[in-house]
Design a protein around this motif. Structure first.
Motif, mmCIF file in Angstrom:
data_model
loop_
_atom_site.group_PDB
_atom_site.id
_atom_site.type_symbol
_atom_site.label_atom_id
_atom_site.label_comp_id
_atom_site.label_asym_id
_atom_site.label_seq_id
_atom_site.Cartn_x
_atom_site.Cartn_y
_atom_site.Cartn_z
ATOM 1 N N LEU A 14 -25.439 -45.232 5.487
ATOM 2 C CA LEU A 14 -25.705 -46.669 5.521
ATOM 3 C C LEU A 14 -26.989 -47.048 4.788
ATOM 4 O O LEU A 14 -27.155 -48.208 4.398
ATOM 5 N N LEU A 15 -27.880 -46.102 4.572
ATOM 6 C CA LEU A 15 -29.121 -46.466 3.906
ATOM 7 C C LEU A 15 -28.957 -46.943 2.462
ATOM 8 O O LEU A 15 -29.791 -47.719 1.990
ATOM 9 N N PRO A 16 -27.920 -46.532 1.731
ATOM 10 C CA PRO A 16 -27.707 -47.163 0.427
ATOM 11 C C PRO A 16 -27.453 -48.671 0.533
ATOM 12 O O PRO A 16 -27.553 -49.390 -0.460
ATOM 13 N N GLN A 17 -27.112 -49.148 1.724
ATOM 14 C CA GLN A 17 -26.926 -50.582 1.951
ATOM 15 C C GLN A 17 -28.128 -51.161 2.705
ATOM 16 O O GLN A 17 -27.991 -52.074 3.520
ATOM 17 N N ALA A 18 -29.293 -50.640 2.395
ATOM 18 C CA ALA A 18 -30.510 -51.044 3.105
ATOM 19 C C ALA A 18 -30.776 -52.535 3.019
ATOM 20 O O ALA A 18 -31.421 -53.110 3.904
ATOM 21 N N SER A 19 -30.298 -53.189 1.959
ATOM 22 C CA SER A 19 -30.570 -54.617 1.812
ATOM 23 C C SER A 19 -29.828 -55.465 2.842
ATOM 24 O O SER A 19 -30.091 -56.654 2.959
ATOM 25 N N ARG A 20 -28.945 -54.860 3.588
ATOM 26 C CA ARG A 20 -28.278 -55.595 4.677
ATOM 27 C C ARG A 20 -29.140 -55.648 5.935
ATOM 28 O O ARG A 20 -28.816 -56.366 6.877
ATOM 29 N N SER A 50 -29.393 -41.984 17.935
ATOM 30 C CA SER A 50 -29.021 -43.224 17.254
ATOM 31 C C SER A 50 -30.199 -44.180 17.178
ATOM 32 O O SER A 50 -31.309 -43.875 17.613
ATOM 33 N N PHE A 51 -29.926 -45.362 16.627
ATOM 34 C CA PHE A 51 -30.978 -46.331 16.320
ATOM 35 C C PHE A 51 -30.529 -47.743 16.658
ATOM 36 O O PHE A 51 -29.322 -48.022 16.741
ATOM 37 N N LEU A 52 -31.507 -48.633 16.805
ATOM 38 C CA LEU A 52 -31.255 -50.069 16.791
ATOM 39 C C LEU A 52 -31.864 -50.644 15.523
ATOM 40 O O LEU A 52 -33.022 -50.366 15.193
ATOM 41 N N ALA A 53 -31.077 -51.437 14.812
ATOM 42 C CA ALA A 53 -31.510 -52.058 13.559
ATOM 43 C C ALA A 53 -31.302 -53.561 13.645
ATOM 44 O O ALA A 53 -30.500 -54.051 14.440
ATOM 45 N N ILE A 54 -32.022 -54.286 12.797
ATOM 46 C CA ILE A 54 -31.902 -55.749 12.738
ATOM 47 C C ILE A 54 -31.282 -56.113 11.397
ATOM 48 O O ILE A 54 -31.756 -55.673 10.347
ATOM 49 N N THR A 55 -30.221 -56.898 11.425
ATOM 50 C CA THR A 55 -29.561 -57.277 10.183
ATOM 51 C C THR A 55 -30.288 -58.432 9.508
ATOM 52 O O THR A 55 -31.033 -59.185 10.152
ATOM 53 N N LYS A 56 -30.056 -58.560 8.217
ATOM 54 C CA LYS A 56 -30.659 -59.664 7.464
ATOM 55 C C LYS A 56 -30.102 -61.020 7.917
ATOM 56 O O LYS A 56 -30.645 -62.069 7.582
ATOM 57 N N ASN A 57 -29.019 -60.994 8.688
ATOM 58 C CA ASN A 57 -28.418 -62.237 9.183
ATOM 59 C C ASN A 57 -29.091 -62.750 10.445
ATOM 60 O O ASN A 57 -28.773 -63.849 10.910
ATOM 61 N N ALA A 58 -29.995 -61.972 11.028
ATOM 62 C CA ALA A 58 -30.628 -62.365 12.286
ATOM 63 C C ALA A 58 -31.347 -63.699 12.143
ATOM 64 O O ALA A 58 -32.091 -63.919 11.178
ATOM 65 N N ALA A 59 -31.133 -64.579 13.109
ATOM 66 C CA ALA A 59 -31.756 -65.896 13.065
ATOM 67 C C ALA A 59 -33.277 -65.799 13.172
ATOM 68 O O ALA A 59 -34.007 -66.526 12.512
ATOM 69 N N ASP A 60 -33.745 -64.877 14.014
ATOM 70 C CA ASP A 60 -35.184 -64.728 14.248
ATOM 71 C C ASP A 60 -35.500 -63.234 14.331
ATOM 72 O O ASP A 60 -35.540 -62.655 15.424
ATOM 73 N N PRO A 61 -35.735 -62.564 13.190
ATOM 74 C CA PRO A 61 -35.973 -61.121 13.197
ATOM 75 C C PRO A 61 -37.139 -60.698 14.083
ATOM 76 O O PRO A 61 -37.073 -59.647 14.725
ATOM 77 N N LYS A 62 -38.207 -61.508 14.124
ATOM 78 C CA LYS A 62 -39.351 -61.123 14.944
ATOM 79 C C LYS A 62 -38.995 -61.142 16.429
ATOM 80 O O LYS A 62 -39.426 -60.269 17.191
ATOM 81 N N ALA A 63 -38.221 -62.119 16.842
ATOM 82 C CA ALA A 63 -37.787 -62.157 18.243
ATOM 83 C C ALA A 63 -36.868 -60.978 18.543
ATOM 84 O O ALA A 63 -36.944 -60.364 19.623
ATOM 85 N N ALA A 64 -36.003 -60.654 17.592
ATOM 86 C CA ALA A 64 -35.111 -59.515 17.768
ATOM 87 C C ALA A 64 -35.910 -58.226 17.897
ATOM 88 O O ALA A 64 -35.578 -57.336 18.692
ATOM 89 N N PHE A 65 -36.986 -58.121 17.125
ATOM 90 C CA PHE A 65 -37.813 -56.924 17.189
ATOM 91 C C PHE A 65 -38.500 -56.797 18.551
ATOM 92 O O PHE A 65 -38.645 -55.690 19.080
ATOM 93 N N GLU A 66 -38.913 -57.930 19.129
ATOM 94 C CA GLU A 66 -39.513 -57.883 20.460
ATOM 95 C C GLU A 66 -38.519 -57.343 21.481
ATOM 96 O O GLU A 66 -38.890 -56.603 22.405
ATOM 97 N N VAL A 67 -37.251 -57.706 21.332
ATOM 98 C CA VAL A 67 -36.206 -57.193 22.222
ATOM 99 C C VAL A 67 -36.089 -55.677 22.072
ATOM 100 O O VAL A 67 -36.020 -54.937 23.055
ATOM 101 N N ILE A 68 -36.082 -55.202 20.831
ATOM 102 C CA ILE A 68 -35.972 -53.763 20.582
ATOM 103 C C ILE A 68 -37.187 -53.025 21.156
ATOM 104 O O ILE A 68 -37.053 -51.969 21.786
#
Length: 429
Positions: free
Chosen positions: A104-110, A306-324
């Motif tokens: 999946l890392l070749p699709q890092a821009s997602r 495994s991992f948790l990742a945040i997609t570029k579609n996230a409405a609020d990436p910083k808030a999502a990161f706080e959850v992680i």
């Protein structure tokens, strides 16, 4: 962490990696991602991937985020990619399995580079370095925070070992069986006294473990095929030695014979990740308290995680990161271990009560005393996106040796030829 892990115990095990530095940098250009609607945070993971008590607590802890959790069964990676292609209903936060991260890392821009929204060195330093590197591109983007890892150990039947003239104490087992050659010799001794007991559950699994103990795999950082070199041949020859010494039980993990053998003593050992304890405990009906844990012959390796990742579609990436950050804190990773043996990727969790408890199944042993040091010493190896595909011809060919259909040399040559063909079609040199 996927609790239906049986495929990891068979030939597919070679596709699951130890500590790795993965390939590619920014990956394909997906354009400007369409942002999700604000007010709801969508979180995807597979069944058993997150501890239930931790998940429930996280949802309650962030009421303003209105976290909507979706448990996605089946082929998780394929469903995620299909959703990306469709462009709608893409989660804000998604799990990524360890066996999928390199591809999946070749699709890092997602995905969001987590270093841009708060994953600084101090934060990342809470987690094992080799595991963080597994989700880091060559140009330094961090795409995932570790949910868990899969450090290996030798699970074994203490009663079968001692009856067969082998040591039973974990420290003594570790001292006598430091190398794979030591382990195989112990298998010869065991079988001489107990012909039904095979110290190697499955030689193909053993091969995957040995590959994962190394610092090189099938493709190097220059995109060159190196699967024909000594580090792979040594793993191959050691697995073949188990077959020729007739200490290979040919018991595929998860089969009825494997399950029965664990309890009956004909499969007296399993070299596997910490989460394999769940499988052994599920199979054991009369052998509770007879199992022990010792270091893996040849050194530690890793399977799964495994991992948790945040997609570029996230409405609020910083808030999502706080959850992680909250969900994957040392305290919560320890709770997840108590929930479902989801082994923490943060060493600070190893001193928590949930991990320091004695386990009656293992005769009162404290398994973290073995798994903790192993987790910290996992070797770092580079894994290319195509690495898992190139591993398949090797495990397939080894199975032919195992059942007597090909000689080792003939099967090896066939594996090399097929692996090179797969690589060549995808641009591997």
């Amino acid at each position: 962490m996927d609790l239906s892990r049986r495929t990891l115990l068979a030939g597919g095990l070679a596709a699951v990696i130890g500590g790795t530095v993965v390939a590619c940098s920014s990956g394909m250009d997906t354009g400007s991602a369409k942002k999700n609607a604000t007010g709801n945070l969508a979180l995807w993971c597979w069944p058993g991937g997150l501890g239930k008590s931790v998940l429930d607590d996280t949802i309650a802890h962030f009421p303003d985020q209105h976290i909507k959790f979706s448990e996605v069964g089946g082929d998780f990676k394929q469903k995620l990619l299909t959703t990306f292609s469709g462009g709608t209903s893409i989660p804000d936060i998604t799990g990524i399995k360890g066996e999928d991260i390199a591809s999946l890392l070749p699709q890092a821009s997602r995905f969001v580079d987590l270093k841009t929204i708060g994953a600084d060195d101090a934060f990342l330093g809470q987690y094992l370095e080799w595991k963080v590197k597994q989700a880091t591109t060559l140009d330094g983007k961090v795409l995932g925070i570790p949910i868990d890892i899969g450090p290996t150990a030798l699970f074994y039947r203490e009663d079968v070992f001692t009856a067969g003239g082998l040591p039973g104490d974990p420290a003594a087992v570790g001292a006598q069986m430091k190398s794979w050659d030591d382990f195989l010799q112990a298998g010869v001794e065991l079988k001489a006294k107990n012909p039904k007991a095979f110290i190697v559950a499955d030689a193909v699994d053993m091969y995957g473990t040995i590959v994962n103990q190394g610092t090189s795999r099938y493709i190097d950082k220059d995109n060159k095929f190196i699967g024909d070199q000594d580090h792979i041949r040594k793993a191959w020859d050691t697995a073949v030695k188990a077959i020729t010494l007739k200490v290979d039980g040919k018991n595929l993990g998860g089969t009825n014979d494997w399950n029965a053998g664990l309890d009956q003593g004909t499969v007296p050992t399993v070299v596997g990740a910490a989460w394999v304890a769940l499988d052994i405990k599920a199979a054991a009906k009369t052998s509770v308290g007879k199992w022990r844990v010792a270091p893996t012959p040849g050194g530690p390796a890793n399977f799964g995680g495994s991992f948790l990742a945040i997609t570029k579609n996230a409405a609020d990436p910083k808030a999502a990161f706080e959850v992680i950050k909250y969900m994957l804190s040392p305290d919560n990773e320890a709770k997840a271990f108590a929930d479902a043996q989801i082994f923490p990727a943060t060493p600070a969790a190893y001193d928590k009560p949930q991990l320091k408890a004695a386990d009656p199944f293992f005769g009162g042993q404290v398994p973290i005393d073995v798994f903790g040091p192993a987790a910290k010493d996992i070797p770092i190896a580079y894994e290319a996106p195509l690495d898992a595909a190139i591993a398949v011809p090797f495990t397939d060919a080894l199975k032919l040796v195992q059942v007597g259909k090909k000689t080792s040399d003939a099967a090896w040559a066939e594996a090399i030829e097929k692996a090179k063909q797969i690589g060549k079609r995808q641009g591997v040199q």
